[in-house]
Design a protein around this motif. Structure first.
Motif, PDB file in Angstrom:
ATOM      1  N   VAL A 189      13.581  38.591  66.289  1.00  0.00           N
ATOM      2  CA  VAL A 189      13.527  38.224  67.707  1.00  0.00           C
ATOM      3  C   VAL A 189      12.799  39.287  68.541  1.00  0.00           C
ATOM      4  CG1 VAL A 189      14.967  37.675  69.718  1.00  0.00           C
ATOM      5  CG2 VAL A 189      15.615  36.837  67.452  1.00  0.00           C
ATOM      6  N   GLY A 190      12.877  40.527  68.138  1.00  0.00           N
ATOM      7  CA  GLY A 190      12.184  41.588  68.873  1.00  0.00           C
ATOM      8  C   GLY A 190      12.575  42.941  68.322  1.00  0.00           C
ATOM      9  N   ALA A 191      11.702  43.924  68.575  1.00  0.00           N
ATOM     10  CA  ALA A 191      11.935  45.255  68.010  1.00  0.00           C
ATOM     11  C   ALA A 191      13.207  45.894  68.577  1.00  0.00           C
ATOM     12  CB  ALA A 191      10.731  46.149  68.266  1.00  0.00           C
ATOM     13  N   GLU A 192      13.489  45.612  69.866  1.00  0.00           N
ATOM     14  CA  GLU A 192      14.675  46.246  70.473  1.00  0.00           C
ATOM     15  C   GLU A 192      15.948  45.792  69.756  1.00  0.00           C
ATOM     16  OE1 GLU A 192      14.518  48.386  73.262  1.00  0.00           O
ATOM     17  OE2 GLU A 192      12.378  48.296  72.796  1.00  0.00           O
ATOM     18  N   SER A 193      16.070  44.480  69.586  1.00  0.00           N
ATOM     19  CA  SER A 193      17.295  43.986  68.930  1.00  0.00           C
ATOM     20  C   SER A 193      17.297  44.375  67.449  1.00  0.00           C
ATOM     21  CB  SER A 193      17.478  42.486  69.126  1.00  0.00           C
ATOM     22  OG  SER A 193      16.388  41.790  68.593  1.00  0.00           O
ATOM     23  N   ALA A 194      16.104  44.470  66.841  1.00  0.00           N
ATOM     24  CA  ALA A 194      16.050  44.913  65.437  1.00  0.00           C
ATOM     25  C   ALA A 194      16.591  46.344  65.327  1.00  0.00           C
ATOM     26  CB  ALA A 194      14.620  44.846  64.914  1.00  0.00           C
ATOM     27  N   ILE A 195      16.214  47.202  66.283  1.00  0.00           N
ATOM     28  CA  ILE A 195      16.693  48.592  66.254  1.00  0.00           C
ATOM     29  C   ILE A 195      18.214  48.615  66.442  1.00  0.00           C
ATOM     30  CG2 ILE A 195      16.686  50.802  67.498  1.00  0.00           C
ATOM     31  CD1 ILE A 195      13.693  50.322  68.062  1.00  0.00           C
ATOM     32  N   ALA A 196      18.702  47.830  67.401  1.00  0.00           N
ATOM     33  CA  ALA A 196      20.148  47.821  67.660  1.00  0.00           C
ATOM     34  C   ALA A 196      20.909  47.337  66.423  1.00  0.00           C
ATOM     35  CB  ALA A 196      20.458  46.929  68.855  1.00  0.00           C
ATOM     36  N   ASN A 197      20.395  46.279  65.786  1.00  0.00           N
ATOM     37  CA  ASN A 197      21.113  45.716  64.633  1.00  0.00           C
ATOM     38  C   ASN A 197      21.005  46.626  63.401  1.00  0.00           C
ATOM     39  OD1 ASN A 197      21.917  43.483  66.117  1.00  0.00           O
ATOM     40  ND2 ASN A 197      20.068  42.326  65.616  1.00  0.00           N
ATOM     41  N   ALA A 198      19.808  47.142  63.161  1.00  0.00           N
ATOM     42  CA  ALA A 198      19.637  48.055  62.021  1.00  0.00           C
ATOM     43  C   ALA A 198      20.476  49.311  62.236  1.00  0.00           C
ATOM     44  CB  ALA A 198      18.164  48.416  61.848  1.00  0.00           C
ATOM     45  N   GLY A 199      20.500  49.771  63.488  1.00  0.00           N
ATOM     46  CA  GLY A 199      21.298  50.964  63.809  1.00  0.00           C
ATOM     47  C   GLY A 199      22.764  50.755  63.466  1.00  0.00           C
ATOM     48  N   ARG A 200      23.271  49.547  63.728  1.00  0.00           N
ATOM     49  CA  ARG A 200      24.678  49.280  63.388  1.00  0.00           C
ATOM     50  C   ARG A 200      24.896  49.324  61.872  1.00  0.00           C
ATOM     51  NH1 ARG A 200      27.462  44.230  65.858  1.00  0.00           N
ATOM     52  NH2 ARG A 200      29.246  45.346  65.016  1.00  0.00           N
ATOM     53  N   LEU A 201      23.908  48.827  61.115  1.00  0.00           N
ATOM     54  CA  LEU A 201      24.075  48.839  59.648  1.00  0.00           C
ATOM     55  C   LEU A 201      24.147  50.271  59.121  1.00  0.00           C
ATOM     56  CD1 LEU A 201      21.696  45.850  58.844  1.00  0.00           C
ATOM     57  CD2 LEU A 201      24.156  45.927  58.374  1.00  0.00           C
ATOM     58  N   LEU A 202      23.450  51.186  59.797  1.00  0.00           N
ATOM     59  CA  LEU A 202      23.526  52.593  59.385  1.00  0.00           C
ATOM     60  C   LEU A 202      24.777  53.267  59.962  1.00  0.00           C
ATOM     61  CD1 LEU A 202      20.571  52.104  58.463  1.00  0.00           C
ATOM     62  CD2 LEU A 202      20.009  54.337  59.351  1.00  0.00           C
ATOM     63  N   ALA A 203      24.973  53.117  61.273  1.00  0.00           N
ATOM     64  CA  ALA A 203      26.049  53.871  61.932  1.00  0.00           C
ATOM     65  C   ALA A 203      27.436  53.333  61.581  1.00  0.00           C
ATOM     66  CB  ALA A 203      25.845  53.836  63.442  1.00  0.00           C
ATOM     67  N   GLU A 204      27.593  52.010  61.583  1.00  0.00           N
ATOM     68  CA  GLU A 204      28.917  51.429  61.312  1.00  0.00           C
ATOM     69  C   GLU A 204      29.081  51.025  59.843  1.00  0.00           C
ATOM     70  OE1 GLU A 204      29.813  48.149  64.027  1.00  0.00           O
ATOM     71  OE2 GLU A 204      28.480  49.080  65.487  1.00  0.00           O
ATOM     72  N   GLY A 205      27.966  50.633  59.216  1.00  0.00           N
ATOM     73  CA  GLY A 205      28.065  50.159  57.830  1.00  0.00           C
ATOM     74  C   GLY A 205      27.975  51.281  56.811  1.00  0.00           C
ATOM     75  N   GLY A 206      27.307  52.379  57.195  1.00  0.00           N
ATOM     76  CA  GLY A 206      27.173  53.491  56.247  1.00  0.00           C
ATOM     77  C   GLY A 206      25.959  53.367  55.342  1.00  0.00           C
ATOM     78  N   ALA A 207      25.050  52.405  55.637  1.00  0.00           N
ATOM     79  CA  ALA A 207      23.813  52.303  54.840  1.00  0.00           C
ATOM     80  C   ALA A 207      22.905  53.476  55.164  1.00  0.00           C
ATOM     81  CB  ALA A 207      23.097  50.990  55.156  1.00  0.00           C
ATOM     82  N   GLN A 208      21.982  53.757  54.244  1.00  0.00           N
ATOM     83  CA  GLN A 208      21.004  54.826  54.498  1.00  0.00           C
ATOM     84  C   GLN A 208      19.622  54.267  54.818  1.00  0.00           C
ATOM     85  OE1 GLN A 208      22.156  56.151  50.819  1.00  0.00           O
ATOM     86  NE2 GLN A 208      24.093  56.774  51.704  1.00  0.00           N
ATOM     87  N   ALA A 209      19.484  52.957  54.647  1.00  0.00           N
ATOM     88  CA  ALA A 209      18.198  52.308  54.929  1.00  0.00           C
ATOM     89  C   ALA A 209      18.452  50.822  55.113  1.00  0.00           C
ATOM     90  CB  ALA A 209      17.231  52.534  53.762  1.00  0.00           C
ATOM     91  N   VAL A 210      17.468  50.127  55.677  1.00  0.00           N
ATOM     92  CA  VAL A 210      17.575  48.670  55.771  1.00  0.00           C
ATOM     93  C   VAL A 210      16.383  48.040  55.060  1.00  0.00           C
ATOM     94  CG1 VAL A 210      18.839  48.706  57.962  1.00  0.00           C
ATOM     95  CG2 VAL A 210      16.329  48.541  57.996  1.00  0.00           C
ATOM     96  N   LYS A 211      16.544  46.776  54.707  1.00  0.00           N
ATOM     97  CA  LYS A 211      15.430  45.990  54.158  1.00  0.00           C
ATOM     98  C   LYS A 211      15.214  44.799  55.074  1.00  0.00           C
ATOM     99  CE  LYS A 211      15.846  42.991  50.592  1.00  0.00           C
ATOM    100  NZ  LYS A 211      15.396  41.747  51.274  1.00  0.00           N
ATOM    101  N   LEU A 212      13.979  44.445  55.282  1.00  0.00           N
ATOM    102  CA  LEU A 212      13.717  43.222  56.050  1.00  0.00           C
ATOM    103  C   LEU A 212      12.528  42.477  55.452  1.00  0.00           C
ATOM    104  CD1 LEU A 212      11.080  43.850  58.082  1.00  0.00           C
ATOM    105  CD2 LEU A 212      12.842  45.053  59.369  1.00  0.00           C
TER     106      LEU A 212
END
Ligand code: KIV
Length: 304
Positions: free
Chosen positions: A93-116
């Motif tokens: 949908v957009g880079a801003e929401s991508a950053i917010a969502n990916a950030g949650r996967l790292l900060a809350e999920g504990g991932a070290q990277a994302v795949k898209l």
């Protein structure tokens, strides 16, 4: 290789021609076993929609579900790089929401990277993510989130034009800062040619041996599912049959009274008579002998 695998390790492995092994994982126990086995990376794939949730596509997986599964895998991984897949519509949908969502996967999920999923059209978003410190693994070829646009799950890049587009996609992702790129269901020759032209590693699935690493869906590898599984996989174990056999044996034992046996429960021993008499209000007034301290035990398995 000793120590924790990082996104830098991926680049070093490519430079040293060391092949990268990646598996999907969705929960603590299987992630733990894969980590102990020495897999280089654990991917919380949105394939969880199909192999765990029982859907026909990956489209219904939500960010909250991805977070839930990522936390379990991150808790289990001590060596492997943990990569969380970004679900459908959490990054398009957009880079801003991508950053917010990916950030949650790292900060809350504990991932070290994302795949898209996506090539050139996602390069700007990949660049933005990388610039704010979120490492990205790209994914081109068959991109299952586009199943309806692609008209089904099919091999991609079979013509000269389609192969050229795939190479352009891969080069765009590399230029944007991706630390690797998944090539899914790409003809082996095309996948090898792309791998040779990239500085970052390619991770193949159904794309032949010329990739820098391989990824498989764990449930296909261990035979946890019905049917033969996709052609590109290799079934290293038949866990589905083992579960069916174990559950069947348990059901039979319960029905005939063979389970539980004496060793599966605790007996009162010498104090039994008093305790049982007390149930009928006939117990002696004398307080029952305190039983010895009961050893603590985990109610369920999981950790040593
Ligand atoms: O969702 C997934 O598991 C994946 C891998 C198969 C690459 O995208």
């Amino acid at each position: 290789m000793a120590g924790r695998v990082t996104t830098r390790t991926f680049l070093e492995m490519k430079a040293h021609r060391d092949r990268i092994s990646m598996l999907t994982a969705y929960d603590y126990p299987t992630a733990r076993m894969c980590d102990l086995a020495g897999v280089d990376a654990l991917l919380i794939g949105d394939s969880l929609g199909m192999v765990v949730q029982g859907h026909d596509t990956t489209l219904g997986v939500t960010l909250e579900e991805a977070l839930y599964h990522t936390r379990m895998v991150a808790r289990a991984a001590q060596r492997a790089l943990v990569i969380a897949d970004m679900p459908f519509l959490t990054f398009q949908v957009g880079a801003e929401s991508a950053i917010a969502n990916a950030g949650r996967l790292l900060a809350e999920g504990g991932a070290q990277a994302v795949k898209l999923e996506g090539g050139r059209e996602m390069a700007d978003t990949v660049g933005r993510l990388c610039r704010v410190g979120i490492p990205v693994l790209g994914h081109i070829g068959l991109t299952p989130q586009s199943v309806h646009a692609l008209g089904g799950y099919r091999v991609q890049g079979r013509t000269a034009e389609a192969a050229r587009r795939l190479l352009d996609d891969a080069l765009s992702l590399e230029a944007a800062g991706a630390f690797g790129v998944v090539l899914e269901l790409v003809p082996a020759e095309v996948a090898q040619a792309i791998s040779q032209r990239l500085r970052i590693p390619t991770i193949g699935i159904g794309s032949g041996p010329g990739c820098d690493g391989q990824v498989l869906v764990l449930h296909d590898l261990i035979g946890l599912g019905e049917g033969p599984g996709p052609r590109h996989t290799h079934r290293y174990a038949d866990v589905g049959a083992a579960i069916r056999d174990a559950a069947g044996a348990y059901c039979r034992d319960v029905r005939v009274g063979d389970f539980p046996a004496a060793e599966h429960s605790t007996s009162l021993g010498q104090g039994a008579e008093d305790v049982l008499a007390a149930l009928d209000g006939q117990g002696s007034r004398r307080p029952a002998e305190p039983a010895g301290p009961e050893p603590e035990q985990r109610p369920y398995g999981g950790k040593p």
